[in-house]
Design a protein around this motif. Structure first.
Motif, PDB file in Angstrom:
ATOM      1  N   ILE A 157       0.952  -1.236   0.057  1.00  0.00           N
ATOM      2  CA  ILE A 157      -0.011  -0.125  -0.107  1.00  0.00           C
ATOM      3  C   ILE A 157       0.802   1.178  -0.003  1.00  0.00           C
ATOM      4  CG2 ILE A 157      -0.072   0.214   2.488  1.00  0.00           C
ATOM      5  CD1 ILE A 157      -3.160   0.999   1.957  1.00  0.00           C
ATOM      6  N   GLU A 158       2.027   1.214   0.665  1.00  0.00           N
ATOM      7  CA  GLU A 158       3.144   2.136   0.527  1.00  0.00           C
ATOM      8  C   GLU A 158       4.365   1.379   0.213  1.00  0.00           C
ATOM      9  OE1 GLU A 158       3.295   4.998   3.868  1.00  0.00           O
ATOM     10  OE2 GLU A 158       1.032   4.618   4.268  1.00  0.00           O
ATOM     11  N   LYS A 159       5.406   2.151  -0.049  1.00  0.00           N
ATOM     12  CA  LYS A 159       6.633   1.425  -0.448  1.00  0.00           C
ATOM     13  C   LYS A 159       7.385   1.116   0.888  1.00  0.00           C
ATOM     14  CE  LYS A 159      11.244   2.562  -2.555  1.00  0.00           C
ATOM     15  NZ  LYS A 159      11.118   1.317  -3.436  1.00  0.00           N
ATOM     16  N   THR A 160       7.771  -0.080   0.734  1.00  0.00           N
ATOM     17  CA  THR A 160       8.471  -0.646   1.794  1.00  0.00           C
ATOM     18  C   THR A 160       9.656  -1.482   1.388  1.00  0.00           C
ATOM     19  OG1 THR A 160       7.583  -3.105   1.821  1.00  0.00           O
ATOM     20  CG2 THR A 160       6.183  -1.471   2.893  1.00  0.00           C
ATOM     21  N   ASN A 161      10.308  -1.953   2.422  1.00  0.00           N
ATOM     22  CA  ASN A 161      11.766  -2.637   2.044  1.00  0.00           C
ATOM     23  C   ASN A 161      11.446  -4.045   1.520  1.00  0.00           C
ATOM     24  OD1 ASN A 161      13.307  -0.463   2.873  1.00  0.00           O
ATOM     25  ND2 ASN A 161      13.217  -0.970   4.878  1.00  0.00           N
ATOM     26  N   TYR A 162      10.458  -4.410   1.335  1.00  0.00           N
ATOM     27  CA  TYR A 162      10.201  -6.111   0.993  1.00  0.00           C
ATOM     28  C   TYR A 162      10.576  -6.310  -0.459  1.00  0.00           C
ATOM     29  CZ  TYR A 162       7.635 -10.451  -0.194  1.00  0.00           C
ATOM     30  OH  TYR A 162       7.246 -11.632  -0.408  1.00  0.00           O
ATOM     31  N   LYS A 163      11.342  -7.477  -0.662  1.00  0.00           N
ATOM     32  CA  LYS A 163      11.751  -7.668  -1.967  1.00  0.00           C
ATOM     33  C   LYS A 163      11.060  -9.369  -2.136  1.00  0.00           C
ATOM     34  CE  LYS A 163      13.944  -3.814  -3.117  1.00  0.00           C
ATOM     35  NZ  LYS A 163      13.367  -3.282  -2.226  1.00  0.00           N
ATOM     36  N   GLY A 164      10.088  -9.333  -2.698  1.00  0.00           N
ATOM     37  CA  GLY A 164       9.621 -10.877  -3.040  1.00  0.00           C
ATOM     38  C   GLY A 164       9.852 -11.201  -4.415  1.00  0.00           C
ATOM     39  N   SER A 165       9.834 -12.621  -4.723  1.00  0.00           N
ATOM     40  CA  SER A 165      10.101 -13.162  -5.951  1.00  0.00           C
ATOM     41  C   SER A 165       9.304 -12.620  -6.930  1.00  0.00           C
ATOM     42  CB  SER A 165      10.211 -14.746  -5.938  1.00  0.00           C
ATOM     43  OG  SER A 165       8.948 -15.214  -5.641  1.00  0.00           O
ATOM     44  N   LEU A 166       9.558 -12.667  -8.339  1.00  0.00           N
ATOM     45  CA  LEU A 166       8.594 -12.391  -9.602  1.00  0.00           C
ATOM     46  C   LEU A 166       7.513 -13.063  -9.430  1.00  0.00           C
ATOM     47  CD1 LEU A 166       8.299 -10.747 -12.038  1.00  0.00           C
ATOM     48  CD2 LEU A 166       9.563 -12.503 -13.229  1.00  0.00           C
ATOM     49  N   MET A 167       7.541 -14.444  -9.145  1.00  0.00           N
ATOM     50  CA  MET A 167       6.470 -15.281  -9.310  1.00  0.00           C
ATOM     51  C   MET A 167       5.428 -15.088  -7.987  1.00  0.00           C
ATOM     52  SD  MET A 167       6.292 -17.006 -11.634  1.00  0.00           S
ATOM     53  CE  MET A 167       4.899 -18.031 -11.269  1.00  0.00           C
ATOM     54  N   ARG A 168       5.870 -14.680  -6.866  1.00  0.00           N
ATOM     55  CA  ARG A 168       5.131 -14.174  -5.839  1.00  0.00           C
ATOM     56  C   ARG A 168       4.612 -12.899  -5.880  1.00  0.00           C
ATOM     57  NH1 ARG A 168       4.570 -15.706  -0.503  1.00  0.00           N
ATOM     58  NH2 ARG A 168       6.522 -17.190  -0.726  1.00  0.00           N
ATOM     59  N   ARG A 169       5.240 -12.274  -6.670  1.00  0.00           N
ATOM     60  CA  ARG A 169       4.432 -10.647  -6.873  1.00  0.00           C
ATOM     61  C   ARG A 169       3.466 -10.992  -7.907  1.00  0.00           C
ATOM     62  NH1 ARG A 169       6.788  -5.737  -5.430  1.00  0.00           N
ATOM     63  NH2 ARG A 169       8.583  -5.902  -3.835  1.00  0.00           N
ATOM     64  N   ILE A 170       3.704 -11.557  -9.143  1.00  0.00           N
ATOM     65  CA  ILE A 170       2.754 -12.160  -9.986  1.00  0.00           C
ATOM     66  C   ILE A 170       1.407 -12.534  -9.414  1.00  0.00           C
ATOM     67  CG2 ILE A 170       1.979 -13.362 -12.126  1.00  0.00           C
ATOM     68  CD1 ILE A 170       5.014 -13.151 -12.932  1.00  0.00           C
ATOM     69  N   GLY A 171       1.556 -13.535  -8.533  1.00  0.00           N
ATOM     70  CA  GLY A 171       0.406 -13.980  -7.820  1.00  0.00           C
ATOM     71  C   GLY A 171      -0.259 -13.238  -7.243  1.00  0.00           C
ATOM     72  N   ILE A 172       0.368 -12.226  -6.136  1.00  0.00           N
ATOM     73  CA  ILE A 172      -0.346 -11.157  -5.403  1.00  0.00           C
ATOM     74  C   ILE A 172      -0.987 -10.169  -6.298  1.00  0.00           C
ATOM     75  CG2 ILE A 172       0.131  -9.289  -3.940  1.00  0.00           C
ATOM     76  CD1 ILE A 172       2.553 -10.737  -2.900  1.00  0.00           C
ATOM     77  N   LEU A 173      -0.525 -10.015  -7.619  1.00  0.00           N
ATOM     78  CA  LEU A 173      -1.243  -8.876  -8.532  1.00  0.00           C
ATOM     79  C   LEU A 173      -2.617  -9.488  -8.824  1.00  0.00           C
ATOM     80  CD1 LEU A 173      -1.058  -6.161  -9.611  1.00  0.00           C
ATOM     81  CD2 LEU A 173       0.209  -7.361 -11.628  1.00  0.00           C
TER      82      LEU A 173
END
Length: 228
Positions: A117-133
């Motif tokens: 919801i705001e910028k954080t330091n979290y760096k997830g994998s590409l696949m995880r981010r695709i799933g969340i989107l």
């Protein structure tokens, strides 16, 4: 007794469970219970040896069964709020006060700790981010709600939701499915920014194959729930 209960589901978390609970106890004033979900490693031994507060499930029920056990415990003991905190050290206890303050102030039924919801330091994998989107758009399509971090388990609920979850909670991969159900019942949900870390030890039980199953199952169940 505190009015807030922190529920910590744990399955084979011998590498992280002690440090997770230790930091929690050192940094916050709230009660906690670890739900040992039929672990086959040394998790139960660590809980026993360190006199930590826990419930021992004789078999592995999955995250849904473990969390529902925690919600039943919260309901039975009269807690006003319940928070899920991952045993792997991903959730930062420093954000607990923010979650509690927000749900008390806003009178929402659920407040989700979001990585996006705001910028954080979290760096997830590409696949995880695709799933969340993917789940973001699924929820927007089905329930008309905007949740930037729908798979986040770092969430606080009030007593009304504790009662709901004590009656029914999805068996596995529940995070998105319960949002559909709560939106359907017109409960109020919001997000706030929290910091999340990578797993602090051990191994995630979510494999690429399980991720595919997760997305398919949740999509199907969510579509069914939106109709009935």
């Amino acid at each position: 007794m505190s009015k807030v209960l922190i529920i910590i589901p744990a399955y084979n978390e011998e590498d992280t469970i002690y440090n997770t609970v230790k930091k929690l106890v050192e940094t916050c004033k709230y009660d906690y219970v670890v739900i040992n979900d039929g672990s086959t490693d040394g998790t139960r031994r660590i809980l026993e040896e360190n006199n930590l507060n826990y419930i021992d499930l004789p078999i592995n029920l999955g995250i849904g069964g473990a969390m529902q056990t925690g919600y039943k415990y919260a309901l039975k003991h009269g807690y006003e709020y319940a928070i899920q905190l991952d045993a792997d050290g991903q959730h930062d206890p420093d954000d607990l006060e923010k979650l509690v303050a927000e749900i008390e102030r806003s009178q929402y039924d659920m407040v989700i700790g979001s990585r996006f919801i705001e910028k954080t330091n979290y760096k997830g994998s590409l696949m995880r981010r695709i799933g969340i989107l993917y789940f973001y758009y699924l929820l927007l399509f089905i329930s008309r709600i905007k949740i930037t971090d729908p798979t986040s388990g770092y969430r606080i609920v009030n007593r009304k939701i504790i009662k709901e979850f004590s009656k029914y909670y999805p068996v596995d991969y529940p995070e998105v499915e319960v949002l559909v159900k709560l939106a359907q019942k017109k409960y109020r949900i919001k997000e706030i920014k929290v910091e999340m870390k990578n797993r602090q030890g051990g191994r995630s039980s979510i494999t690429p194959l399980k991720s595919l199953y997760y997305m398919t199952k949740v999509t199907f169940i969510s579509l069914i729930r939106s109709v009935f």
